[in-house]
Design an enzyme around this catalytic site. Structure first.
Site, PDB file in Angstrom:
ATOM      1  CG  HIS A 104      54.094  -2.906  17.440  1.00 59.27           C
ATOM      2  ND1 HIS A 104      54.525  -2.964  18.544  1.00 59.27           N
ATOM      3  CD2 HIS A 104      52.647  -2.595  18.493  1.00 59.27           C
ATOM      4  CE1 HIS A 104      54.160  -3.247  19.512  1.00 59.27           C
ATOM      5  NE2 HIS A 104      53.240  -2.422  19.025  1.00 59.27           N
ATOM      6  CG  ASP A 107      57.224  -3.263  15.485  1.00 61.15           C
ATOM      7  OD1 ASP A 107      57.003  -2.004  16.124  1.00 61.15           O
ATOM      8  OD2 ASP A 107      56.904  -3.912  16.471  1.00 61.15           O
TER       9      ASP A 107
HETATM   10  C1  XUL Z   1      52.839  -0.249  25.123  1.00 63.04           C
HETATM   11  C2  XUL Z   1      52.314  -1.582  25.001  1.00 63.04           C
HETATM   12  C3  XUL Z   1      52.769  -1.989  23.704  1.00 63.04           C
HETATM   13  C4  XUL Z   1      51.812  -3.191  23.335  1.00 63.04           C
HETATM   14  C5  XUL Z   1      51.985  -3.442  21.996  1.00 63.04           C
HETATM   15  O1  XUL Z   1      52.755  -0.127  26.078  1.00 63.04           O
HETATM   16  O2  XUL Z   1      52.938  -1.929  25.904  1.00 63.04           O
HETATM   17  O3  XUL Z   1      54.271  -2.182  22.950  1.00 63.04           O
HETATM   18  O4  XUL Z   1      52.273  -4.325  24.210  1.00 63.04           O
HETATM   19  O5  XUL Z   1      51.017  -2.505  21.353  1.00 63.04           O
END
Ligand code: XUL
Ligand code: CO
Length: 443
Positions: A104, A107
């Site tokens: 993300h 992150d």
């Molecule tokens: C949350 C989840 C996230 C997504 C990416 O449950 O799985 O980490 O994979 O935003």
């Protein structure tokens, strides 16, 4: 791949030692270089490391603070710390022999006091990631934007009742798409985050769904305008953080995409623990997506059958993974997708070495499942059983039903004049479960 720097000084690159090895830091089933059907196992399985869990996870839970303190998390300048964290991450990607990573935006780079400052931070880390990708050969499976942590998103991002928040989220995703493209990302993921609601007392469900569709449409248009060729993926999840998430499961997300004419632009990123939270098996979600040609990628983890939330554990359940792998292989594989370890260490697993045990276990379980699933499919017994079960639709009046030649009238006539009462046939579930076990536990 050339190794750079040293944040895991006591751990060498993980080697394949075969099923008889008792070395806990070796692979027993995942041999990245083994060629199967003209492709290496690493190319078949396309393992990816989730940056948020592996390098941002600190072991916090609602009852206590961080337990995990990494030696490389030193210093006061957040951007410099983020760069060193990224060095450690790429060293890990290489040592664990994962060809891909996922992140993300927030992150990898600290959020600033304004969007402009956040973007500047992100640019610095993207430049660093680009260098690291070049130096190591590790590639980006997918990028995404965190539209759920910052308090501004407490009532959702695209489904927030405030258009200002929608606009901010749009700007954030625009940048996340830019940087995903910059790093050669092969996919871009939309997990719903807080796109859902807690109570209808303050919510207009129809408007929120319209807004979400408008947001996704803008993402498609923007990606088009910059020539982003990656695959868009929706990651369904039924609950958590909100009580009602709009992308409940694959089936409801397909209905949503079709309702708004967006289905051509999206496939699915299916997460095991999200499937089970929706009351489905992992393989059910894979099959629903595959049945519509919309299987994209996998977030590889598992929940705990005794707990009703997203525990994001590493999955070592070979039976579950073999069934999932059979569905993936029958669907023709994951294309540009991969197996991304969206899984975190348990709170007391505080050593860097635990990161290795966790991923080795997950990779080995998937590799074994891959081999078993191939064997089961090649053996053909299960497939033949299912084909035979539907064989009455392959010829005669059964085929007429599918080719539009039959009608209620013609079928009534047939039953009254010729067919009479059908003869019940056993589904043979217990036999099939026993058969499956002969592959999972050969003597
Ligand atoms: C949350 C989840 C996230 C997504 C990416 O449950 O799985 O980490 O994979 O935003
Ligand atoms: Co996920």
């Amino acid at each position: 791949m050339k190794l750079v720097r040293c944040h895991f000084p006591n751990i060498a690159q993980v080697a394949y030692e075969g099923p008889r090895s008792s070395n806990p830091l070796a692979f027993r089933h995942y041999n990245p270089d083994e060629v199967i059907d003209g492709r290496t196992m690493s190319e078949h399985l396309r393992f990816s490391i989730a940056y948020w869990h592996a390098f941002c996870g600190t072991g916090t839970d609602p009852f206590g603070p961080r337990t995990i303190n990494r030696p490389w998390e030193m210093g006061t300048d957040a951007v410099s710390v983020a760069k060193v964290r990224m060095d450690a991450a790429f060293e890990f990607f290489q040592k664990i022999r994962a060809p891909f990573w996922c992140f993300h935006d927030r992150d990898i780079a600290p959020e600033g006091r304004s969007l402009a400052e956040s973007n500047r931070h992100l640019d610095k880390l993207i430049a660093h990631a680009k260098d690291m990708q070049k130096a190591t050969g590790v590639k980006l499976l997918w990028g995404t934007a965190n539209l759920f942590s910052n308090p501004r998103y407490m009532c959702g991002a695209a489904t927030n009742p405030d258009a200002h928040v929608f606009a901010y989220a749009a700007a954030q995703v625009k940048k996340a798409l830019d940087v995903t493209q910059e790093l050669g990302g092969e996919n871009y993921v939309f997990w719903g985050g807080r796109e859902g609601y807690e109570t209808l007392l303050n919510t207009n469900l129809k408007r929120e769904q319209d807004h979400l569709a408008a947001f996704l449409r803008m993402a498609v248009d923007y990606a088009d305008s910059i020539g982003f060729k990656g695959q868009f993926l929706i990651e369904p999840k039924p609950k958590e953080p909100t009580k009602h998430q709009y992308d409940f499961d694959v089936a409801s997300a397909i209905a949503f995409l079709r309702t708004y004419g967006l289905e051509k632009h999206f496939k699915f990123n299916i997460e095991t623990n999200h499937a089970t939270l929706a009351g489905h098996t992992f393989e059910h979600e894979i099959e629903v997506a595959a049945s519509q040609g919309m299987l994209g990628s996998i977030d590889a983890n598992t929940g705990d059958p005794l707990l009703g939330w997203d525990t994001d554990q590493f999955n070592t359940n070979v039976k579950e993974l073999t069934l999932a792998m059979m569905s993936i292989l029958r669907a023709g594989g994951l294309g540009t997708g991969g197996l991304n370890f969206d899984a975190k260490l348990r709170r007391p697993s505080i050593d860097p070495e635990d990161l290795f045990h966790a991923h080795i276990g997950g990779m080995d379980a998937y590799a074994l499942a891959f081999k078993l699933a191939r064997r089961i499919i090649a053996d053909g017994k299960l497939g033949a059983f299912v084909a035979e079960r539907y064989a009455s639709f392959d010829t005669g009046f059964g085929r007429d039903i599918l080719t539009g030649k039959a009608s209620f009238r013609s079928l009534e006539k047939l039953v009254l004049s010729k067919l009479g009462e059908p003869t019940p046939r056993s589904g043979r579930q217990e036999y099939l479960e026993n058969l499956l076990n002969t592959y999972l536990h050969p003597v």
